[in-house]
Design a protein around this motif. Structure first.
Motif, mmCIF file in Angstrom:
data_model
loop_
_atom_site.group_PDB
_atom_site.id
_atom_site.type_symbol
_atom_site.label_atom_id
_atom_site.label_comp_id
_atom_site.label_asym_id
_atom_site.label_seq_id
_atom_site.Cartn_x
_atom_site.Cartn_y
_atom_site.Cartn_z
ATOM 1 N N GLY A 398 0.672 -1.195 0.004
ATOM 2 C CA GLY A 398 0.014 0.047 0.027
ATOM 3 C C GLY A 398 0.989 1.228 0.031
ATOM 4 N N GLN A 399 1.839 1.268 0.641
ATOM 5 C CA GLN A 399 2.894 2.512 0.808
ATOM 6 C C GLN A 399 3.460 2.768 -0.499
ATOM 7 N N MET A 401 2.002 2.281 -3.452
ATOM 8 C CA MET A 401 0.650 2.983 -4.252
ATOM 9 C C MET A 401 0.690 4.264 -3.895
ATOM 10 N N ASP A 402 0.683 4.539 -2.312
ATOM 11 C CA ASP A 402 0.545 5.876 -1.957
ATOM 12 C C ASP A 402 1.720 6.732 -2.179
ATOM 13 N N LEU A 403 2.907 6.261 -2.474
ATOM 14 C CA LEU A 403 4.042 7.059 -2.789
ATOM 15 C C LEU A 403 3.777 7.410 -4.523
ATOM 16 N N ILE A 405 0.923 7.831 -6.064
ATOM 17 C CA ILE A 405 0.085 8.729 -6.075
ATOM 18 C C ILE A 405 0.575 10.178 -5.714
ATOM 19 N N ALA A 406 1.173 9.991 -4.630
ATOM 20 C CA ALA A 406 2.075 11.285 -4.127
ATOM 21 C C ALA A 406 2.876 11.904 -4.787
ATOM 22 N N ILE A 411 -1.049 3.851 -9.863
ATOM 23 C CA ILE A 411 -0.990 2.793 -9.133
ATOM 24 C C ILE A 411 -0.892 1.553 -10.347
ATOM 25 N N LYS A 421 -5.847 -3.833 -6.156
ATOM 26 C CA LYS A 421 -5.393 -2.519 -6.004
ATOM 27 C C LYS A 421 -6.527 -1.711 -6.073
ATOM 28 N N TRP A 424 -6.949 1.501 -3.865
ATOM 29 C CA TRP A 424 -6.178 2.783 -3.850
ATOM 30 C C TRP A 424 -6.676 3.761 -5.124
ATOM 31 N N ASP A 427 -7.938 7.049 -4.583
ATOM 32 C CA ASP A 427 -7.222 8.214 -3.920
ATOM 33 C C ASP A 427 -6.293 8.709 -5.084
ATOM 34 N N GLN A 428 -6.292 8.005 -6.041
ATOM 35 C CA GLN A 428 -5.513 8.446 -7.538
ATOM 36 C C GLN A 428 -6.436 9.311 -8.279
#
Length: 456
Positions: A398-399, A401-403, A405-406, A411, A421, A424, A427-428
């Motif tokens: 998860g981290q 994919m969070d990265l 997106i940031a 993803i 996936k 997530w 969030d994207q």
């Protein structure tokens, strides 16, 4: 009417043996290559050969409210063809029709044909089908269309969507529609062909694809750089892509290099932190200039060794090493496979961020990448028998994919959202895009029967 009571109607409507209920056979269709432990058990398997048989199957599903999971070669890395309890699995593996039209430079294929088979058929007619996923020898065209697959040469030549001119699709109610055709230019109406490419089976079942073909790829020269750090290699990628668009620019880190060397024994440098494989297929002086530029960039960014070859066999050996990365790393343990991509300037931050996540969660993450277009494949290695390590691997998954997106990335660059996936995706893309996606799904599949649990 119960499923067991109504299934004989489907059996009777299709050719003998097309509907399978044998438990041992069904077990082989529960999971795809993502090996999702939450995979369900299908009620039956259908292996059609024609569009009409697919229509019969979907009409039966619609009449009895039975979910349907479409499956190609089972090579999905995101759980896109994971079975669902009580659903039908529709496998396209026996839909293998193919014709080549040299006049229009097109191939018309059924979805069960493998990518490699399309390439080979095109080559027999002096033509080329460019999209080349690392799994091109075992993945199907239907799956490539479902996920908008890319590959090693997509940095210059594009992804599957760039080669799909037309589709035949069976909708949830059993209607078959034709979209696009053999013409190169077509502005009639909404771009519905593009809508279905990358839709992962949630909008309809693709039963035929018309693909654009190109003249044969020119001979390529390969440039290899061995780097003392991943940051140096990723900086070299940016320096190359700011100036040229190579035919290939691939990245392998130390973990993937050593795993491939263990598998292939081809003399890859075990002490390297990273390897870049670049190719130019430009002709004449332009090709020589691209090769010289890549050599110069690799050297100026600290490569400890740089060499170039115009020998096709040597170049293909390095490309094969890159394609072997995922199966090689799979020998280290179970994998959670990432497919994150970022705008090229963010590539160094993504690679360095993945390394930090690996350290924080104390899990091995091998990284390979289609570096020339910013699409990376962090491969998280874990032991499923170790509950603590499994939890840390899931956190890392998860981290990563969070990265991405940031960093204004994605993803999934080419494997699809699937089931693994989808948590997530909002969030994207945001709430409005998710609402639009749900509206399109509801319009084409109002009962939500097609590939339930994928994307949405």
């Amino acid at each position: 009417m119960s499923l067991s009571a109504s299934l004989p109607d489907l059996v009777a409507a299709l050719p003998t043996g097309m509907v399978v209920t044998d438990a041992d056979i069904l077990a082989g269709y529960r999971q795809d290559r993502a090996q999702d432990p939450a995979a369900g058990t299908p009620a039956a398997l259908v292996r059609p050969t024609t569009t009409a048989e697919v229509q019969t199957t979907l009409r039966w599903c619609a009449a009895h409210a039975v979910p349907l999971v479409t499956r190609g070669a089972g090579t999905s890395l995101s759980g896109g063809s994971t079975a669902v309890d009580g659903a039908l699995v529709l496998s396209t593996e026996r839909m293998r029709g193919l014709s080549i039209d040299s006049a229009t430079r097109t191939a018309t294929v059924q979805p069960g044909l493998l990518n490699a088979e399309v390439k080979a058929a095109a080559a027999e007619h002096g033509l080329w089908y460019p999209p080349d996923p690392s799994s091109f020898e075992i993945c199907s065209i239907g799956g490539n269309v479902a996920t908008n697959a890319g590959g090693l040469c997509c940095v210059k030549y594009g992804v599957t969507a760039d080669y799909v001119l037309g589709l035949e699709v069976v909708l949830a109610d059993g209607r078959a529609v034709r979209l696009g055709g053999k013409q190169i230019k077509d502005s009639a109406g909404l771009s519905l062909t593009r809508l279905f490419v990358g839709s992962e089976g949630v909008l309809g079942v693709v039963t035929e694809v018309t693909l654009r073909l190109l003249p044969p790829q020119p001979s390529a020269c390969t440039v290899v750089g061995i780097f003392p750090s991943v940051s140096a290699a990723s900086a070299a990628v940016l320096a190359v892509t700011e100036q040229i668009r190579p035919a290939m620019l691939e990245f392998m880190d130390a973990v993937s290099l050593n795993a491939v060397e263990d598998l292939l024994h081809m003399g890859l440098p075990r002490d390297a932190a990273a390897l870049l494989i670049g190719q130019s297929d430009a002709s004449g002086a332009a090709g020589q200039a691209e090769v010289a530029l890549m050599q110069q960039v690799f050297e100026s960014h600290g490569a400890t060794e740089v060499f170039a070859t115009d020998d096709p066999a040597e170049g293909e050996a390095f490309a094969a090493a890159r394609r072997a990365a995922i199966p090689a790393v799979e020998k280290l343990g179970s994998l959670l496979l990432e497919d994150v991509g970022v705008p090229l300037p963010a590539l160094p931050a993504l690679i360095e961020g993945v390394a930090a996540i690996s350290d924080t969660q104390r899990v091995t993450i091998a990284v390979v990448a289609h570096a020339g277009d910013g699409n990376t494949h962090p491969l998280i290695v874990f032991d499923p028998a170790d509950a603590d390590q499994t939890q840390r691997a899931q956190l890392a998954f998860g981290q990563v994919m969070d990265l991405a997106i940031a960093l204004d990335g994605t993803i999934t660059g080419e494997h699809g959202v699937g089931r693994l996936k989808k948590g997530w995706l909002p969030d994207q893309v945001g709430a409005d895009v998710m609402q639009m996606t749900a509206a399109i799904k509801a319009a084409l599949d109002p009962d939500g029967l097609l590939n339930p649990g994928v994307i949405l």
